[in-house]
Design an enzyme around this catalytic site. Structure first.
Site, PDB file in Angstrom:
ATOM      1  N   ARG A  58      55.976  44.877  27.417  1.00  0.00           N
ATOM      2  CA  ARG A  58      56.648  44.843  26.109  1.00  0.00           C
ATOM      3  C   ARG A  58      55.682  45.042  24.949  1.00  0.00           C
ATOM      4  O   ARG A  58      56.097  45.446  23.864  1.00  0.00           O
ATOM      5  CB  ARG A  58      57.472  43.562  25.980  1.00  0.00           C
ATOM      6  N   GLU A  95      50.923  30.115  35.197  1.00  0.00           N
ATOM      7  CA  GLU A  95      51.488  28.810  35.533  1.00  0.00           C
ATOM      8  C   GLU A  95      51.459  28.555  37.036  1.00  0.00           C
ATOM      9  O   GLU A  95      51.230  27.438  37.473  1.00  0.00           O
ATOM     10  CB  GLU A  95      52.932  28.771  35.010  1.00  0.00           C
TER      11      GLU A  95
END
Length: 170
Positions: A58, A95
């Site tokens: 993006r 994460e």
């Protein structure tokens, strides 16, 4: 223009408990997209970048038109194995594991002024890793530009000391 009204919230994506900020609804709106690029251009012009660096994927959407409007070059930072020539690379922690970003070794001229652009800053991990890549090339990081910042995730704390521009904060 109220950009938040053009960003869709999707609960429990990609996993339960996450509220995903979906920009596809912003992208489909011609006036909203134009306003976003124009606003980012106005706020980032002060940095006088030679290059805009956008992260896959993006960051490409917003970085390329911003580079065009600012008269700068656009440099893509890609995931592992997507670039055909010799690369600078950095592994960084996600994460749930590790990831790797790469940029062509000859993409940026040492001493150039670089602005890093992405759609969203959450924990700051990807932007921080990209900043380290920029530093590997011998360039000067002049700032960051994001469409959305998720303030509660404290991503700013992971970034090097450089100005940060955001258009929408949650």
């Amino acid at each position: 223009m109220d950009l938040k009204s053009l960003i869709r919230d999707i609960p429990d994506f990609p996993k339960p408990g996450i509220l995903f900020r979906d920009i596809t609804t912003l992208l489909r709106d011609p006036e909203g997209l134009r306003f976003t690029i124009d606003s980012l251009t106005e706020k980032c012009a002060q940095f006088s970048p030679d290059y805009i660096v956008g992260m896959e994927s993006r960051g490409f959407i917003f970085g390329a038109p911003l580079a065009y409007k600012l008269g700068a070059g656009f440099i893509p930072v890609r995931k592992r194995g997507k670039l055909p020539a010799a690369v600078h690379a950095i592994e960084y922690e996600l994460e749930y594991g590790m990831d790797r970003l790469e940029v062509h070794q000859d993409a940026l001229l040492p001493g150039s002024r670089v602005l890093i652009v992405d759609d969203l800053m959450a924990t700051g991990g990807t932007a921080s890793a990209t900043a380290e890549l920029v530093q590997q090339t011998g360039c000067t990081l002049v700032g960051f530009g994001f469409i959305i910042e998720l303030r509660d995730l404290n991503g700013r704390q992971r970034l090097p000391d450089a100005p940060i521009v955001t258009l929408v904060e949650y």
